[in-house]
Design an enzyme around this catalytic site. Structure first.
Site, PDB file in Angstrom:
ATOM      1  N   SER A  31       0.874  -1.097   0.087  1.00  0.00           N
ATOM      2  CA  SER A  31      -0.036  -0.038   0.006  1.00  0.00           C
ATOM      3  C   SER A  31       0.620   1.335   0.173  1.00  0.00           C
ATOM      4  O   SER A  31       0.454   2.311  -0.723  1.00  0.00           O
ATOM      5  CB  SER A  31      -0.937  -0.064   1.232  1.00  0.00           C
ATOM      6  OG  SER A  31      -1.797  -1.119   1.178  1.00  0.00           O
ATOM      7  N   GLY A 108      -6.013  -4.070  -7.220  1.00  0.00           N
ATOM      8  CA  GLY A 108      -6.731  -2.728  -7.018  1.00  0.00           C
ATOM      9  C   GLY A 108      -6.053  -1.474  -7.062  1.00  0.00           C
ATOM     10  O   GLY A 108      -6.648  -0.461  -7.640  1.00  0.00           O
ATOM     11  N   ARG A 136     -14.127  -6.449 -11.074  1.00  0.00           N
ATOM     12  CA  ARG A 136     -13.904  -5.862  -9.786  1.00  0.00           C
ATOM     13  C   ARG A 136     -14.702  -4.491 -10.056  1.00  0.00           C
ATOM     14  O   ARG A 136     -14.450  -3.877 -11.044  1.00  0.00           O
ATOM     15  CB  ARG A 136     -12.551  -5.566  -9.268  1.00  0.00           C
ATOM     16  CG  ARG A 136     -12.073  -7.045  -8.932  1.00  0.00           C
ATOM     17  CD  ARG A 136     -10.444  -7.063  -8.425  1.00  0.00           C
ATOM     18  NE  ARG A 136     -10.388  -6.326  -7.232  1.00  0.00           N
ATOM     19  CZ  ARG A 136      -9.360  -6.417  -6.445  1.00  0.00           C
ATOM     20  NH1 ARG A 136      -8.251  -6.754  -7.115  1.00  0.00           N
ATOM     21  NH2 ARG A 136      -9.347  -5.573  -5.246  1.00  0.00           N
ATOM     22  N   SER A 182     -15.155   0.095  -1.648  1.00  0.00           N
ATOM     23  CA  SER A 182     -13.683   0.398  -1.589  1.00  0.00           C
ATOM     24  C   SER A 182     -13.185   1.634  -1.231  1.00  0.00           C
ATOM     25  O   SER A 182     -13.563   2.670  -2.023  1.00  0.00           O
ATOM     26  CB  SER A 182     -13.075  -0.248  -2.769  1.00  0.00           C
ATOM     27  OG  SER A 182     -11.504   0.047  -3.023  1.00  0.00           O
ATOM     28  N   GLU A 330      -8.703  -6.669   4.962  1.00  0.00           N
ATOM     29  CA  GLU A 330      -7.643  -7.411   4.540  1.00  0.00           C
ATOM     30  C   GLU A 330      -7.106  -8.503   5.360  1.00  0.00           C
ATOM     31  O   GLU A 330      -6.481  -9.408   5.108  1.00  0.00           O
ATOM     32  CB  GLU A 330      -6.641  -6.753   4.063  1.00  0.00           C
ATOM     33  CG  GLU A 330      -5.648  -5.868   5.060  1.00  0.00           C
ATOM     34  CD  GLU A 330      -4.768  -4.669   4.300  1.00  0.00           C
ATOM     35  OE1 GLU A 330      -3.563  -4.699   4.655  1.00  0.00           O
ATOM     36  OE2 GLU A 330      -5.373  -4.035   3.622  1.00  0.00           O
ATOM     37  N   HIS A 357     -13.067  -8.652  -3.282  1.00  0.00           N
ATOM     38  CA  HIS A 357     -12.021  -8.314  -3.633  1.00  0.00           C
ATOM     39  C   HIS A 357     -11.190  -9.208  -4.557  1.00  0.00           C
ATOM     40  O   HIS A 357     -12.003  -9.669  -5.668  1.00  0.00           O
ATOM     41  CB  HIS A 357     -11.147  -8.496  -2.089  1.00  0.00           C
ATOM     42  CG  HIS A 357     -11.325  -7.439  -1.186  1.00  0.00           C
ATOM     43  ND1 HIS A 357     -10.299  -7.013  -0.480  1.00  0.00           N
ATOM     44  CD2 HIS A 357     -11.911  -6.535  -1.197  1.00  0.00           C
ATOM     45  CE1 HIS A 357     -10.322  -6.131   0.334  1.00  0.00           C
ATOM     46  NE2 HIS A 357     -11.679  -5.675  -0.156  1.00  0.00           N
ATOM     47  N   LYS A 427       2.108 -11.928  -5.460  1.00  0.00           N
ATOM     48  CA  LYS A 427       1.328 -10.773  -5.491  1.00  0.00           C
ATOM     49  C   LYS A 427       1.793  -9.563  -4.270  1.00  0.00           C
ATOM     50  O   LYS A 427       1.941  -8.401  -4.775  1.00  0.00           O
ATOM     51  CB  LYS A 427      -0.203 -10.980  -5.200  1.00  0.00           C
ATOM     52  CG  LYS A 427      -1.003  -9.611  -5.366  1.00  0.00           C
ATOM     53  CD  LYS A 427      -2.435  -9.795  -5.245  1.00  0.00           C
ATOM     54  CE  LYS A 427      -3.323  -8.879  -5.128  1.00  0.00           C
ATOM     55  NZ  LYS A 427      -3.463  -7.884  -6.248  1.00  0.00           N
TER      56      LYS A 427
END
Length: 445
Positions: A31, A108, A136, A182, A330, A357, A427
């Protein structure tokens, strides 16, 4: 689940043969890394991103920005293999331009943060990605950008694939958006807001916002880059964020460890009654993963922040929990995995948005834990978990990194668990199987 994923190579999840005692260096936060890359690319001068996460999601972001004309110079990979080390990336802003094609994968942050950036480019920018990315939610970002003056061709889908017809600038201004699915919808507009001619005023008009810590992260990073941001927490209107137009500073940014990715390792200490130390755990952070200290303590562990990092110790007992995870959704897969091994039932609430998600995480967790003999029931906004004796079997991941690590956590206590497509952990957590094996062998302890 309504679909059965193709069976990939199976990874036998290691069964713990005793208490875990290890020091685990967790790679940088996805993030923070991806927000730092966007802000550095939009700055008026070069900057540095130090100890970035090297993973699929961060590489997709870096490659996308390069496609738009941004220079990103990477130092050699560290030899530690943990994806961070002493690595640094130098970001050299440039006039953004097309034509270009952006591969968002199933990230995302890439699919939502970069269309606003693309409106500032001269030329057409096409966005495409993995099949799951088409499902998504993205319509709110597309509609908001159109309100602010952007031209976007999505054939009326409100989803990928799409083309942003960049005009080299965006007028900006006031926009209403329903971000109840989101928090990334809000962050996407705020990150590029300083470069819009009028800045941006984002007004959330839906139900409660999930994952508020991620919006706070965006705001703090914007302010550190020199942006002026008004927020509800600072005495502004509820659910309204304003970013003034301004130049952004090129900064020297050090990325924190990804605290959410520390979860499976802390869970190992909780499950085995051992101790795991996570170096460089920040004493103050906006990362949602910091809530693990409170949640896993309530479930039976104890922790201490020391000069060595966060030291987490399990008691040998795991207790059920009733918890609202709306701000830290998460963390749900890992908490559900631990709850399936507890001595009492658990209720995980406030996470209906997880159905949108990387996969429908609520349906996936229910199917996979129940497939091992568990008793998980979906609720309107979460899960109810009644612990039952579990047995081995295939734990499907649905190409979701947090499903893979959740299966590994269960496999510590249940023999014969095999994880389908453990490689999906790349990922955000490079080389997870090696890190897991090192932890179990006590490497670094």
């Amino acid at each position: 689940m309504t679909e059965t994923p193709a069976l990939h190579a199976l990874w036998p999840a290691p069964l713990a043969d005793g208490t875990v005692h290890a020091t685990v260096t967790v790679p940088g936060s996805k993030s923070v890394t991806n927000r730092a890359l966007v802000l550095a690319a939009l700055a008026a001068e070069p900057g540095w991103v130090r100890r970035p996460l090297r993973s699929r999601d961060s590489r997709l972001m870096a490659d996308a920005l390069r496609a738009l004309g941004v220079g990103i110079e990477e130092t050699a990979s560290s030899s530690s293999g943990d994806g961070s080390g002493g690595e640094a990336w130098r970001i050299i802003p440039a006039a953004l331009h097309g034509p270009a094609t952006v591969d968002v994968g199933n990230a995302g942050t890439v699919m939502r943060f970069l269309p606003p950036v693309a409106t500032l480019a001269a030329g057409d920018i096409r966005f495409d990605g993995d099949p799951r990315s088409y499902e998504r939610p993205l319509g709110q970002v597309i509609s908001a950008l159109r309100t602010l003056g952007a031209r976007i061709d999505d054939d009326g889908r409100g989803a990928l694939p799409l083309t942003v017809q960049g005009g080299g600038a965006l007028e900006g201004g006031v926009v209403e958006i329903d971000a109840s699915n989101s928090s990334q919808f809000v962050s996407a507009l705020l990150l590029s807001g300083p470069r819009f001619n009028q800045g941006v005023e984002v007004r959330h008009v839906g139900t409660a916002l999930p994952s508020m810590p991620h919006i706070r992260m965006t705001v703090e990073m914007l302010r550190a880059a020199g942006a002026q941001v008004d927020t509800p927490e600072a005495g502004g209107e509820p659910n309204v964020w304003r970013v003034a137009p301004s130049a952004l500073l090129g900064r020297d940014m050090v990325v924190e460890p990804d605290l959410s990715n520390a979860q499976p390792f802390l869970a190992a200490a909780l499950i085995t009654g051992g101790t795991v130390t996570i170096p460089d755990w920040p004493r103050r952070t906006t990362q949602p993963g910091d809530e693990l200290r409170r949640i896993f303590t309530e479930m039976g562990g104890s922790c201490e922040l020391t000069d060595a990092g966060l030291v987490f110790t399990g008691s040998g007992k795991i207790h059920g929990i009733d918890v609202d995870l709306s701000e830290v959704g998460e963390l749900t897969p890992g908490i559900a995995a631990v709850a399936a091994l507890a001595d009492s039932p658990s209720t995980l609430r406030g996470v209906a948005h997880l159905r949108l998600h990387e996969t429908d995480r609520l349906a996936a967790l229910t199917a996979e834990i129940n497939g091992l003999g568990g008793e998980v029931t979906e609720t309107a906004d979460g899960l109810h978990i009644r612990p039952r004796p579990l047995h081995g079997g295939v734990f499907h991941t649905y190409d979701d990194h947090r499903m893979a690590t959740a299966g590994a956590v269960i496999g510590l206590a249940v023999g014969g668990v095999e994880i389908e497509n453990v490689a999906t952990t790349a990922k955000t957590l490079p080389d997870f199987p090696r890190m897991w094996a090192d932890m179990l062998s006590g490497a670094g302890a």
